[in-house]
Motif scaffolding. Sequence first.
Motif, short mmCIF file in Angstrom:
data_model
loop_
_atom_site.label_atom_id
_atom_site.label_comp_id
_atom_site.label_asym_id
_atom_site.label_seq_id
_atom_site.Cartn_x
_atom_site.Cartn_y
_atom_site.Cartn_z
N ALA A 340 0.85 -1.20 0.00
CA ALA A 340 0.00 0.00 0.00
C ALA A 340 0.88 1.25 0.00
O ALA A 340 0.62 2.22 -0.72
N ARG A 341 1.94 1.22 0.78
CA ARG A 341 2.84 2.37 0.84
C ARG A 341 3.49 2.62 -0.53
O ARG A 341 3.57 3.76 -1.00
N GLY A 342 3.91 1.49 -1.18
CA GLY A 342 4.52 1.60 -2.52
C GLY A 342 3.55 2.28 -3.49
O GLY A 342 3.93 3.18 -4.26
N ALA A 343 2.25 1.86 -3.44
CA ALA A 343 1.24 2.44 -4.35
C ALA A 343 1.06 3.93 -4.04
O ALA A 343 0.96 4.76 -4.96
N LEU A 344 1.03 4.26 -2.73
CA LEU A 344 0.87 5.68 -2.36
C LEU A 344 2.06 6.52 -2.83
O LEU A 344 1.89 7.67 -3.27
N GLU A 345 3.25 5.91 -2.73
CA GLU A 345 4.43 6.65 -3.21
C GLU A 345 4.33 6.92 -4.72
O GLU A 345 4.68 8.00 -5.20
N ARG A 346 3.80 5.91 -5.46
CA ARG A 346 3.66 6.11 -6.91
C ARG A 346 2.62 7.21 -7.20
O ARG A 346 2.77 7.98 -8.13
N ILE A 347 1.56 7.26 -6.34
CA ILE A 347 0.54 8.32 -6.53
C ILE A 347 1.21 9.69 -6.35
O ILE A 347 1.01 10.61 -7.14
N ALA A 348 2.03 9.78 -5.26
CA ALA A 348 2.69 11.06 -5.01
C ALA A 348 3.61 11.43 -6.18
O ALA A 348 3.63 12.58 -6.65
N ALA A 349 4.34 10.40 -6.69
CA ALA A 349 5.26 10.67 -7.81
C ALA A 349 4.47 11.13 -9.04
O ALA A 349 4.88 12.07 -9.75
N ASP A 350 3.30 10.47 -9.27
CA ASP A 350 2.47 10.87 -10.42
C ASP A 350 1.97 12.30 -10.27
O ASP A 350 1.88 13.06 -11.24
N GLY A 351 1.61 12.66 -9.02
CA GLY A 351 1.13 14.04 -8.77
C GLY A 351 2.21 15.04 -9.13
O GLY A 351 1.95 16.04 -9.81
N HIS A 352 3.45 14.74 -8.71
CA HIS A 352 4.57 15.64 -9.04
C HIS A 352 4.77 15.70 -10.54
O HIS A 352 4.99 16.76 -11.12
N ARG A 353 4.65 14.50 -11.17
CA ARG A 353 4.87 14.44 -12.63
C ARG A 353 3.84 15.33 -13.33
O ARG A 353 4.18 16.08 -14.25
N ALA A 354 2.57 15.25 -12.88
CA ALA A 354 1.51 16.05 -13.53
C ALA A 354 1.81 17.54 -13.42
O ALA A 354 1.70 18.28 -14.40
N SER A 355 2.23 17.95 -12.21
CA SER A 355 2.43 19.39 -12.07
C SER A 355 3.67 19.85 -12.84
O SER A 355 3.67 20.91 -13.46
N GLN A 356 4.71 18.99 -12.87
CA GLN A 356 5.90 19.34 -13.66
C GLN A 356 5.55 19.41 -15.14
O GLN A 356 6.04 20.25 -15.90
#
Length: 527
Positions: A340-356
């Motif tokens: 679950a933590r791994g999936a949440l980390e990927r969500i956070a990374a995707d959020g950063h990717r979207a804003s970048q």
Amino acid sequence: MTAATETQRDDGLLLTTMPPRPAQVRLAAAVVLCLLAALAAAWPFARMPLDATEPLLPAYAAAILITDLITAVLLFGLFAIERSRAILALATGYLFVAVLVAPWLLTFPGAIDAGMTEATAWIGAARRVGFPLFVLAYATVKDTEPAFPNSPVRGARLVAAATLATVALAALVVAVALAHPGLLPRLMRDDTRMSSAWMVVASLAMALYAVDLALLWRRRRSLLDTWMIVVICTLAIELTLLSFLSSGRLSLGWWAGWLCGLASASILLLVLLSETTTLYVRLARATIAERRARAERLTAVEAFSAAIAHEVNQPLASMVTNADAAMRWLDRPRPDLGEARGALERIAADGHRASQLVASIRAMFRSGAPVRAPLDLTDLVASVLRCQQGEARIGHVSVRADLVPGLPHVVGEPVQLGQVVANLVANAIDAMAGITDRARIVFVQCRSVATEVVVSVADSGPGLDPADRERVFEPFFSTKDSGMGMGLAFCRTVIESHGGRIWAADNAPVGAVFSFALPADVPEAPQ
Ligand code: ADP
């Protein structure tokens, strides 16, 4: 556009302010030379009588009347647009000489009454002296004129008033010529030969032509000025033939003079018609070009919006996938916190990717170069593939990579280039959605070829129709139900803006392979 450029453009569009092109000046000079040659040719025969030509007079008068009248109407039309006193003076001059043509013809000896020789001559004299006076007004008010207030009512009224005044003046001339022949000096010795008083009138007209020419020459700025010079030259040649070289009415010189008169009447009409047509064509072209530019601007705005929507959609989809996965890991009887933590980390990374991504798309469409730095494409591809693990798993696709470490760097904007790789991999996964008879494989390779670093994404999907190999890179080309057709267009824009190339080819034995090549950043050898 500044006010100054706007004015300059207007100046180039109005007949009265449009400067003559060199070709037009050459043509005007050629016309004058031709008429001088005609004068020289007619000179030796000018006194030859051509009495039998009298029946041609009405046709000649009709031609002069129509051309002068149409020229006057066109000039009045021009005045209605430009509100220039100078044009009004010229239009009135043409109307004046047109209106006098009918009484001139009707009083011609033999037409109605044989005793009207003097009336014809005085009407002719009024035409000869009157026209250069109107041209004088045109040339003198030209520069100092204040434009009339820009109201259509005022323009129409002015035209009506000028027309009425001109007709009244012409009527007065005719009345005086007809009613009081005894009051005026005799211009004709008999029905055909001119008197010395006519020579005074002719000399006065010649002097006025000379003044007109001097004024027009000094101010020759517009196309209209140039052609008015030609008109006055033609009138001077006409008068020379009629009065000084011919033996009198209905002689060869007299007819040659009248033919020059017809040429003079037609010159401005032809110029007005041809320039109006040219301007019309130019206007039509400008309108078409403007419509096309507007359509292109709209397409660019649409493409920009679609590019943002398309690119941001991918990290969002990935976030949803990972959020679903995280919930499934937590919903288990014994929640797997690590997954679950791994999936949440990927969500956070995707959020950063979207804003970048949004920032980098904005930078790409803004003027000015985005921030670029040397980067290792192998690392970039590896990090993109890590982010796309979830999508690959859901699509039952196995992603393989051949990422050789130590390749030369390339200079680029990492977010944009990362998105190019992500697009190519996502397309490959999409393309294989319908494949059930073979393994769904994406093979990503990074290699150095000559002076370039080449990244290729191959799949075992249906491949590309050869006809679509180029079209897939065009904006809005899509074969997917919910596709926007912006992904590959975006990739091409990014790669080409980095000085690279992108292309599609067939994969062996099945599928497609999309590749892009970027110039390797080779450090300069020490001196
Ligand atoms: P979209 O994905 O929205 O359709 P793209 O520009 O990314 O837009 O792709 C355009 C089209 O190119 C796709 O609709 C598809 O027809 C074709 N295409 C792209 N990648 C592949 C591939 N790997 N295999 C086959 N066709 C592809």
